[in-house]
Design a protein around this motif. Structure first.
Motif, PDB file in Angstrom:
ATOM      1  N   PRO A 199     -49.332 -33.433  -6.219  1.00 10.48           N
ATOM      2  CA  PRO A 199     -48.731 -34.533  -6.566  1.00 10.48           C
ATOM      3  C   PRO A 199     -49.455 -36.192  -6.939  1.00 10.48           C
ATOM      4  CG  PRO A 199     -48.186 -34.135  -4.322  1.00 10.48           C
ATOM      5  CD  PRO A 199     -49.163 -32.786  -4.867  1.00 10.48           C
ATOM      6  N   LYS A 200     -50.388 -36.139  -5.956  1.00 11.93           N
ATOM      7  CA  LYS A 200     -51.271 -37.246  -6.407  1.00 11.93           C
ATOM      8  C   LYS A 200     -52.737 -36.761  -6.774  1.00 11.93           C
ATOM      9  CE  LYS A 200     -48.942 -39.838  -2.558  1.00 11.93           C
ATOM     10  NZ  LYS A 200     -49.134 -40.578  -1.357  1.00 11.93           N
ATOM     11  N   PRO A 201     -53.420 -37.754  -7.319  1.00 14.53           N
ATOM     12  CA  PRO A 201     -54.774 -37.501  -7.841  1.00 14.53           C
ATOM     13  C   PRO A 201     -55.737 -37.253  -6.799  1.00 14.53           C
ATOM     14  CG  PRO A 201     -53.950 -39.421  -9.063  1.00 14.53           C
ATOM     15  CD  PRO A 201     -52.968 -39.040  -8.134  1.00 14.53           C
ATOM     16  N   GLY A 202     -56.493 -36.196  -6.824  1.00 12.60           N
ATOM     17  CA  GLY A 202     -57.508 -35.526  -5.580  1.00 12.60           C
ATOM     18  C   GLY A 202     -58.921 -35.392  -6.146  1.00 12.60           C
ATOM     19  N   ARG A 203     -59.539 -34.584  -5.374  1.00 11.81           N
ATOM     20  CA  ARG A 203     -60.938 -34.068  -5.657  1.00 11.81           C
ATOM     21  C   ARG A 203     -60.889 -33.428  -7.191  1.00 11.81           C
ATOM     22  NH1 ARG A 203     -61.441 -32.872  -0.529  1.00 11.81           N
ATOM     23  NH2 ARG A 203     -62.790 -34.515   0.543  1.00 11.81           N
ATOM     24  N   PRO A 204     -61.750 -33.702  -8.013  1.00 10.94           N
ATOM     25  CA  PRO A 204     -61.561 -32.958  -9.427  1.00 10.94           C
ATOM     26  C   PRO A 204     -61.892 -31.194  -9.015  1.00 10.94           C
ATOM     27  CG  PRO A 204     -63.322 -34.465  -9.537  1.00 10.94           C
ATOM     28  CD  PRO A 204     -63.004 -34.508  -8.153  1.00 10.94           C
ATOM     29  N   VAL A 205     -61.167 -30.560  -9.875  1.00  8.22           N
ATOM     30  CA  VAL A 205     -61.156 -28.879  -9.609  1.00  8.22           C
ATOM     31  C   VAL A 205     -61.552 -28.497 -11.007  1.00  8.22           C
ATOM     32  CG1 VAL A 205     -59.740 -27.090  -9.226  1.00  8.22           C
ATOM     33  CG2 VAL A 205     -59.775 -28.886  -7.805  1.00  8.22           C
ATOM     34  N   HIS A 206     -62.463 -27.561 -11.134  1.00  5.11           N
ATOM     35  CA  HIS A 206     -63.024 -27.053 -12.321  1.00  5.11           C
ATOM     36  C   HIS A 206     -61.964 -25.639 -12.617  1.00  5.11           C
ATOM     37  CE1 HIS A 206     -66.202 -26.409 -15.174  1.00  5.11           C
ATOM     38  NE2 HIS A 206     -66.262 -25.190 -14.825  1.00  5.11           N
ATOM     39  N   LEU A 207     -61.361 -25.964 -13.664  1.00  2.00           N
ATOM     40  CA  LEU A 207     -60.549 -24.568 -14.081  1.00  2.00           C
ATOM     41  C   LEU A 207     -61.252 -24.052 -15.192  1.00  2.00           C
ATOM     42  CD1 LEU A 207     -57.083 -26.750 -13.931  1.00  2.00           C
ATOM     43  CD2 LEU A 207     -58.114 -25.168 -12.207  1.00  2.00           C
ATOM     44  N   ALA A 208     -61.322 -22.580 -15.131  1.00  2.00           N
ATOM     45  CA  ALA A 208     -62.175 -22.082 -15.892  1.00  2.00           C
ATOM     46  C   ALA A 208     -61.669 -20.736 -16.394  1.00  2.00           C
ATOM     47  CB  ALA A 208     -63.665 -21.887 -15.520  1.00  2.00           C
ATOM     48  N   CYS A 209     -62.167 -20.190 -17.798  1.00  2.00           N
ATOM     49  CA  CYS A 209     -61.911 -18.770 -18.293  1.00  2.00           C
ATOM     50  C   CYS A 209     -63.310 -18.421 -18.817  1.00  2.00           C
ATOM     51  CB  CYS A 209     -61.077 -19.189 -19.650  1.00  2.00           C
ATOM     52  SG  CYS A 209     -59.587 -19.373 -19.203  1.00  2.00           S
ATOM     53  N   HIS A 210     -63.644 -17.531 -18.172  1.00  2.00           N
ATOM     54  CA  HIS A 210     -64.875 -16.716 -18.752  1.00  2.00           C
ATOM     55  C   HIS A 210     -64.404 -15.354 -19.281  1.00  2.00           C
ATOM     56  CE1 HIS A 210     -67.552 -19.269 -15.998  1.00  2.00           C
ATOM     57  NE2 HIS A 210     -66.381 -19.304 -15.542  1.00  2.00           N
ATOM     58  N   ILE A 211     -65.267 -14.882 -20.310  1.00  2.00           N
ATOM     59  CA  ILE A 211     -65.226 -13.512 -20.908  1.00  2.00           C
ATOM     60  C   ILE A 211     -66.525 -13.158 -21.306  1.00  2.00           C
ATOM     61  CG2 ILE A 211     -64.994 -14.190 -23.115  1.00  2.00           C
ATOM     62  CD1 ILE A 211     -63.381 -11.937 -23.522  1.00  2.00           C
ATOM     63  N   TYR A 212     -66.861 -11.779 -20.560  1.00  2.00           N
ATOM     64  CA  TYR A 212     -68.196 -11.163 -20.841  1.00  2.00           C
ATOM     65  C   TYR A 212     -67.758  -9.773 -21.244  1.00  2.00           C
ATOM     66  CZ  TYR A 212     -68.500 -14.270 -16.594  1.00  2.00           C
ATOM     67  OH  TYR A 212     -68.421 -15.239 -15.678  1.00  2.00           O
ATOM     68  N   SER A 229     -68.725 -15.846 -22.981  1.00  2.00           N
ATOM     69  CA  SER A 229     -68.516 -17.441 -23.312  1.00  2.00           C
ATOM     70  C   SER A 229     -67.721 -18.004 -22.289  1.00  2.00           C
ATOM     71  CB  SER A 229     -67.726 -17.536 -24.598  1.00  2.00           C
ATOM     72  OG  SER A 229     -66.365 -16.958 -24.720  1.00  2.00           O
ATOM     73  N   VAL A 230     -67.385 -19.424 -21.935  1.00  2.00           N
ATOM     74  CA  VAL A 230     -66.717 -19.808 -21.065  1.00  2.00           C
ATOM     75  C   VAL A 230     -65.964 -20.958 -21.576  1.00  2.00           C
ATOM     76  CG1 VAL A 230     -68.660 -21.262 -20.471  1.00  2.00           C
ATOM     77  CG2 VAL A 230     -66.836 -21.090 -18.956  1.00  2.00           C
ATOM     78  N   GLY A 231     -65.000 -21.422 -21.083  1.00  2.00           N
ATOM     79  CA  GLY A 231     -64.073 -22.716 -21.435  1.00  2.00           C
ATOM     80  C   GLY A 231     -63.540 -23.252 -20.407  1.00  2.00           C
ATOM     81  N   TYR A 232     -63.437 -24.370 -20.210  1.00  2.00           N
ATOM     82  CA  TYR A 232     -62.724 -25.077 -18.990  1.00  2.00           C
ATOM     83  C   TYR A 232     -62.299 -26.542 -19.162  1.00  2.00           C
ATOM     84  CZ  TYR A 232     -67.453 -27.518 -18.409  1.00  2.00           C
ATOM     85  OH  TYR A 232     -68.231 -28.084 -18.884  1.00  2.00           O
ATOM     86  N   GLU A 233     -61.711 -26.948 -18.110  1.00  2.00           N
ATOM     87  CA  GLU A 233     -61.119 -28.209 -18.156  1.00  2.00           C
ATOM     88  C   GLU A 233     -61.237 -28.623 -16.957  1.00  2.00           C
ATOM     89  OE1 GLU A 233     -59.701 -30.294 -20.256  1.00  2.00           O
ATOM     90  OE2 GLU A 233     -59.647 -28.975 -21.982  1.00  2.00           O
ATOM     91  N   ASP A 234     -61.374 -29.905 -16.420  1.00  2.00           N
ATOM     92  CA  ASP A 234     -61.623 -30.343 -15.120  1.00  2.00           C
ATOM     93  C   ASP A 234     -60.239 -31.032 -14.841  1.00  2.00           C
ATOM     94  OD1 ASP A 234     -63.984 -29.143 -14.457  1.00  2.00           O
ATOM     95  OD2 ASP A 234     -64.973 -30.991 -15.302  1.00  2.00           O
ATOM     96  N   SER A 235     -59.639 -30.816 -13.769  1.00  2.00           N
ATOM     97  CA  SER A 235     -58.307 -31.563 -13.295  1.00  2.00           C
ATOM     98  C   SER A 235     -58.144 -32.275 -12.041  1.00  2.00           C
ATOM     99  CB  SER A 235     -57.255 -30.445 -13.283  1.00  2.00           C
ATOM    100  OG  SER A 235     -56.061 -30.994 -12.637  1.00  2.00           O
ATOM    101  N   VAL A 236     -57.796 -33.329 -11.854  1.00  2.00           N
ATOM    102  CA  VAL A 236     -57.784 -33.999 -10.635  1.00  2.00           C
ATOM    103  C   VAL A 236     -56.240 -33.893 -10.022  1.00  2.00           C
ATOM    104  CG1 VAL A 236     -59.801 -35.485 -10.940  1.00  2.00           C
ATOM    105  CG2 VAL A 236     -57.399 -36.434 -11.698  1.00  2.00           C
ATOM    106  N   GLY A 237     -55.397 -33.550 -10.758  1.00  2.00           N
ATOM    107  CA  GLY A 237     -53.951 -33.373 -10.197  1.00  2.00           C
ATOM    108  C   GLY A 237     -53.458 -34.598 -10.342  1.00  2.00           C
ATOM    109  N   GLY A 238     -52.133 -34.550  -9.749  1.00  2.00           N
ATOM    110  CA  GLY A 238     -51.402 -36.097 -10.049  1.00  2.00           C
ATOM    111  C   GLY A 238     -50.622 -35.948 -11.478  1.00  2.00           C
ATOM    112  N   GLY A 239     -49.638 -37.035 -11.597  1.00  2.00           N
ATOM    113  CA  GLY A 239     -48.991 -37.248 -13.046  1.00  2.00           C
ATOM    114  C   GLY A 239     -47.942 -36.316 -13.005  1.00  2.00           C
ATOM    115  N   ASP A 240     -47.973 -35.598 -14.366  1.00  2.00           N
ATOM    116  CA  ASP A 240     -46.964 -34.499 -14.765  1.00  2.00           C
ATOM    117  C   ASP A 240     -47.503 -33.501 -13.896  1.00  2.00           C
ATOM    118  OD1 ASP A 240     -45.294 -32.915 -15.709  1.00  2.00           O
ATOM    119  OD2 ASP A 240     -45.680 -32.915 -17.669  1.00  2.00           O
ATOM    120  N   THR A 241     -46.818 -33.057 -12.806  1.00  2.00           N
ATOM    121  CA  THR A 241     -47.545 -31.786 -12.040  1.00  2.00           C
ATOM    122  C   THR A 241     -47.068 -30.435 -12.770  1.00  2.00           C
ATOM    123  OG1 THR A 241     -45.545 -31.894 -10.529  1.00  2.00           O
ATOM    124  CG2 THR A 241     -47.450 -32.931  -9.928  1.00  2.00           C
ATOM    125  N   GLY A 242     -46.080 -30.661 -13.874  1.00  2.00           N
ATOM    126  CA  GLY A 242     -45.674 -29.335 -14.510  1.00  2.00           C
ATOM    127  C   GLY A 242     -46.501 -29.312 -15.965  1.00  2.00           C
TER     128      GLY A 242
END
Lengths: 324, 180
Positions: free
Chosen positions: A210-223, A247-260
């Motif tokens: 619900p509140k911004p926190g430490r960044p978390v790395h959200l990743a997709c890898h395919i091998y 290949s790999v793709g990712y986004e970093d998220s800190v949470g908070g804001g629109d949690t959905g």
């Protein structure tokens, strides 16, 4: 033994002529010191290949940093000169469930075509994720995580805890990971040699803090790998040395804001003609691989995991003659 | 990721997994040196890994892993020699059988040679490393390497041979320095 070395090098790059084969075998048959030298040369070939491949893999892992966001890593760069604009303009042939997808041939004749190979929204699953790396196709497994049906859009997989990897270089628990092996062997006979074939792997993540926190790395890898999937489990992740493409793709998220809000992460990888299977890997972890900060996991989910195959004819001239 | 369990089965313990992992290069080197062919070598190596995994419980942990694993690999290499199509092989059967035993000695030294080689490849020029990687890792044909590096085909062949010999010499030098 220059001639012996020459023959060994040539045998690595092409089929020797009958005369060359006879010459090589005669040398080895009659000279014990040549057999010792050949064994050493061939073994060193393996050691050198491993060393160079490890260096490439380390470069690949190092590229898995914020600077490398969204980049596609492959051994065949030409595949990625393919325009994403053309992909966006492609014809969606149909989204089929994984079990049906294998039954149809890769469609031909259109500019760009899509076929869904795999889709999982986790709606029909509950309880904990099976532990460890998958030992066969068709199952998810990985680090401590659990299936959840509480998400507003259906099911998901909740990342709970990162576990250090005994086989990795530093063994540090950087990420909570889930894996699945996809059989691609049936595609080998179905792909048109005149098309480029790209696998597009995507997943939707949620960070419900619900509140911004430490960044978390959200990743997709395919091998992509050649061979038998069951040989992979005992060797993961060392087996990455033999990857055909990734290949790999990712986004970093800190949470908070629109949690959905869904965070869509996607990546593309050329479908290597030798690929027998793919490993898809979703994870939530540290933003930096060498970080020591605690991981703020438990509120991150992944859902709607998809792998689609895109095909496009190689030659523009030929496309004109193939217009639907 | 650290768990290697397979549901419903007794998984090998950590010592086995570690030993198997550390022996991979030696096992692959043994298979390829015995057969003189990468594809056949890879086939034997993969078969070896599957058998080793199944036989995990038979390993006596008081004994060294590699000799035991190489004995398993030897059987798998012999099976490949027995089963393979003759028109695809590089070594004649009698030569391959001789190489099977010759390569055992070589496989035992792979660890030391790997460490020595790592020091040697660190000193490679980036362009030379690229050429080596294109050949050894990516398996690109010489003509393709020549085109991508703007070299003549003959120059690629000469360069690869020169680099390969230079690295072999470097390995020997490093090993001699260690034993001196």
């Amino acid at each position: 033994m220059p001639r012996l070395n020459e023959l060994l090098v040539e045998s690595r790059t092409r089929q020797l002529s009958a005369a060359e084969r006879k010459e090589l075998n005669d040398i080895l048959r009659t000279r014990p010191e040549a057999r010792a030298a050949a064994a050493q040369w061939l073994a060193d070939d393996v050691v050198l290949t491993e060393d160079l491949r490890t260096a490439q893999m380390e470069a690949l892992v190092d590229a898995d940093t914020p600077q490398g966001a969204g980049r596609v890593i492959t051994k065949y760069r030409s595949w990625f000169q393919w325009s994403t604009t053309a992909a966006a303009a492609g014809v969606v042939v149909g989204f089929l469930c994984a079990s049906m997808a294998w039954a149809i041939a890769v469609p031909r004749g259109a500019v760009t075509e899509w076929m869904m190979l795999f889709q999982d929204g986790f709606e029909d699953k509950n309880g904990p994720l099976a532990p460890g790396f998958p030992f066969r196709t068709g199952v998810w497994s990985g680090d401590p995580a659990e299936y959840s049906a509480k998400l507003k859009n259906g099911g998901g997989l909740r990342f709970i805890q990162a576990v250090g990897d005994r086989n990795s270089r530093n063994g540090r628990a950087n990420s909570c990971d889930a894996f699945r092996i996809l059989d691609l062997s049936h595609l080998k006979t179905q792909l048109d040699p005149d098309t480029e074939s790209i696998l597009e792997f995507s997943a939707e993540f949620l960070d419900t803090r619900p509140k911004p926190g430490r960044p978390v790395h959200l990743a997709c890898h395919i091998y992509l790998f050649e061979g038998k999937p069951e040989t992979l489990q005992p060797l993961w992740p060392v087996a990455l040395r033999d990857v055909l493409g990734s290949s790999v793709g990712y986004e970093d998220s800190v949470g908070g804001g629109d949690t959905g809000r869904e965070i869509k992460v996607s990546t593309r990888c050329a479908l290597h003609t030798k690929a027998d299977y793919a490993v898809i890997h979703v994870g939530a972890g540290r933003v930096t691989r060498n970080g020591t900060e605690p991981l703020d996991l438990g509120a991150q989910y992944v859902s709607n995991v998809q792998v689609a195959l895109k095909t496009q004819a190689l030659s523009g001239k030929r496309l004109l003659g193939r217009s639907p | 990721m650290s768990s290697f369990t397979e549901p419903g089965q007794n998984a090998p313990d950590a010592a086995f997994v570690l030993a198997l992992t550390e022996s991979q290069t030696a096992l692959r080197a043994y298979c390829e040196a015995s057969l003189g062919n990468r594809e056949e070598g890879k086939d034997a190596w993969q078969r070896t890994n599957v058998v080793l995994w199944r036989k995990a419980g038979e390993w006596d942990q008081k004994k060294r892993f590699l000799p035991w694993a190489l004995a398993v690999a030897r059987y798998e290499v012999l099976a490949v020699i027995r089963d393979r199509q003759r028109d695809l092989l590089v070594f004649d059967e009698d030569v391959a059988l001789a190489m099977v035993d010759e390569s055992l000695h070589v496989a035992e030294t792979v660890g030391a040679r790997r460490d020595a080689l790592a020091l040697c490849t660190e000193k490679l020029q980036p362009r030379h490393r690229d050429v080596l990687s294109a050949h050894y890792v990516l398996g690109h044909p010489h003509a393709e390497i020549a085109a991508s590096h703007r070299m003549r085909l003959s120059a690629v062949k000469v360069l690869l041979m020169r680099l390969r010999r230079s690295l072999a010499d470097c390995i020997e030098r490093r090993l001699n320095e260690q034993t001196a």
